[in-house]
Design a protein around this motif. Sequence first.
Motif, PDB file in Angstrom:
ATOM      1  N   SER A  22      30.240  28.510  49.815  1.00 12.66           N
ATOM      2  CA  SER A  22      31.047  30.261  49.228  1.00 12.66           C
ATOM      3  C   SER A  22      29.682  30.159  48.466  1.00 12.66           C
ATOM      4  O   SER A  22      29.170  29.934  47.838  1.00 12.66           O
ATOM      5  N   ARG A  23      29.479  32.073  48.585  1.00  8.09           N
ATOM      6  CA  ARG A  23      29.091  32.829  47.325  1.00  8.09           C
ATOM      7  C   ARG A  23      29.772  34.306  46.938  1.00  8.09           C
ATOM      8  O   ARG A  23      30.392  34.835  47.761  1.00  8.09           O
ATOM      9  N   VAL A  24      29.367  34.777  45.895  1.00  2.92           N
ATOM     10  CA  VAL A  24      29.912  36.095  45.238  1.00  2.92           C
ATOM     11  C   VAL A  24      29.236  36.742  46.235  1.00  2.92           C
ATOM     12  O   VAL A  24      27.992  36.659  46.785  1.00  2.92           O
ATOM     13  N   LEU A  25      29.900  37.926  46.383  1.00  6.38           N
ATOM     14  CA  LEU A  25      29.134  39.281  46.560  1.00  6.38           C
ATOM     15  C   LEU A  25      28.094  39.811  46.431  1.00  6.38           C
ATOM     16  O   LEU A  25      28.040  39.818  45.394  1.00  6.38           O
ATOM     17  N   VAL A  70      36.102  37.628  49.191  1.00  9.35           N
ATOM     18  CA  VAL A  70      36.925  38.601  48.467  1.00  9.35           C
ATOM     19  C   VAL A  70      37.907  38.826  47.744  1.00  9.35           C
ATOM     20  O   VAL A  70      38.241  39.834  47.366  1.00  9.35           O
ATOM     21  N   VAL A  71      38.797  37.913  48.495  1.00  9.73           N
ATOM     22  CA  VAL A  71      39.408  38.296  47.002  1.00  9.73           C
ATOM     23  C   VAL A  71      39.467  37.978  45.452  1.00  9.73           C
ATOM     24  O   VAL A  71      40.014  38.915  44.884  1.00  9.73           O
ATOM     25  N   VAL A  78      34.904  46.398  47.233  1.00  7.82           N
ATOM     26  CA  VAL A  78      36.154  45.721  47.168  1.00  7.82           C
ATOM     27  C   VAL A  78      36.701  46.717  46.296  1.00  7.82           C
ATOM     28  O   VAL A  78      38.172  46.422  46.875  1.00  7.82           O
ATOM     29  N   ALA A  79      36.409  46.608  45.190  1.00  4.63           N
ATOM     30  CA  ALA A  79      37.031  47.911  44.161  1.00  4.63           C
ATOM     31  C   ALA A  79      37.635  48.931  44.050  1.00  4.63           C
ATOM     32  O   ALA A  79      38.682  48.996  44.091  1.00  4.63           O
ATOM     33  N   ALA A 139      38.967  40.037  40.059  1.00  5.63           N
ATOM     34  CA  ALA A 139      37.567  40.214  39.373  1.00  5.63           C
ATOM     35  C   ALA A 139      37.230  41.970  38.978  1.00  5.63           C
ATOM     36  O   ALA A 139      37.376  42.084  37.646  1.00  5.63           O
ATOM     37  N   ALA A 140      37.662  42.537  39.678  1.00  6.81           N
ATOM     38  CA  ALA A 140      37.901  44.178  40.186  1.00  6.81           C
ATOM     39  C   ALA A 140      39.105  45.051  38.752  1.00  6.81           C
ATOM     40  O   ALA A 140      38.489  45.874  38.443  1.00  6.81           O
ATOM     41  N   LEU A 141      40.106  44.141  39.306  1.00 10.49           N
ATOM     42  CA  LEU A 141      40.963  44.266  38.034  1.00 10.49           C
ATOM     43  C   LEU A 141      41.185  43.458  36.819  1.00 10.49           C
ATOM     44  O   LEU A 141      41.976  43.908  36.043  1.00 10.49           O
ATOM     45  N   GLY A 142      40.160  43.137  36.217  1.00  9.83           N
ATOM     46  CA  GLY A 142      40.039  41.974  34.870  1.00  9.83           C
ATOM     47  C   GLY A 142      41.196  41.000  35.187  1.00  9.83           C
ATOM     48  O   GLY A 142      40.937  40.196  34.199  1.00  9.83           O
TER      49      GLY A 142
END
Length: 300
Positions: free
Chosen positions: A280-283, A261-262, A291-292, A267-270
């Motif tokens: 772990s695994r990506v959402l 999530v972090v 999250v974005a 990533a949402a902020l680039g």
Amino acid sequence: MDLSPLKAALADVVAIPVTPFAEDGTIDTAVHRALLRRLLDGGVRIVTPNGNTGEFYALTPDERRMVTELTVEEVAGRATVLVGVGHDVPTAVAAAEHARDAGAEMVMVHQPVHPYVSQDGWIDYHRAIAEAVPELGVVPYVRNPLLAGARLAELADSCPNVIGVKYSVPDAARFGAFARDAGLERFVWVAGLAELYAPSYFASGATGFTSGLVNVAPGVSMAMLEALRAGDYTAAMKVWEQIRRFEELRADRQSANNVTVVKEGLAALGLCRRDVRAPSRVLPEAQRAEVADQVAGWSI
């Protein structure tokens, strides 16, 4: 040795930086440096390379050493460096000695992952590490609710460089009792379960808290610290309400997506790729959007 500067440094937002990966799966050192600079520019004054949010257990020994060296070099005295160490005793001791030689000031000893941990054995494990680096501050990471506060005091009797505790048992009443049994004023107490637990743990004696969220929004974490230092729990809980859903997503299913999530927020902020390493695994896409949306509503 005067340990008071190290104790003062712990009473803060203890940032746990992520370890960003490049497309080929290696550590992206340029992005790592940029993220560290962003933390420092955001007011962070203590960082923990090789913490759990940095995917400590998914890094190779060489990568952990590289992360330590890169962090010390990039921080360049602007913050205190508290290096995460762990695994078997020789590995943990070697990592602590490397942290010292690289220029770090403290080590945080990860919770032992061995399935059979006695309280006497817990003391032996931490004593071996602390005695190997008497010039460094040592901070045990406590996640075991069965550990008695008196045993921590016993460890510090023989190792005076054990100066603080990252306490991560999700029970504020137990924390209050543990801290008082060990010595409330003897150690710096760091709320190890981040912003959601910080207000209740500060009320019981903590003076610092760890944060993974700070990677995404340094200003939000610093605002909570400012409110807690002022004893303004109303203001602190306003921050709590703002970041509650983000932290709940991280804590869901026994923190399965704690790091994910972090990194998704970054990533949402680039700011970095969302890639994480197994286990772990990506959402999935739906949660990425949530999250974005969360991050977009913050004052970054």
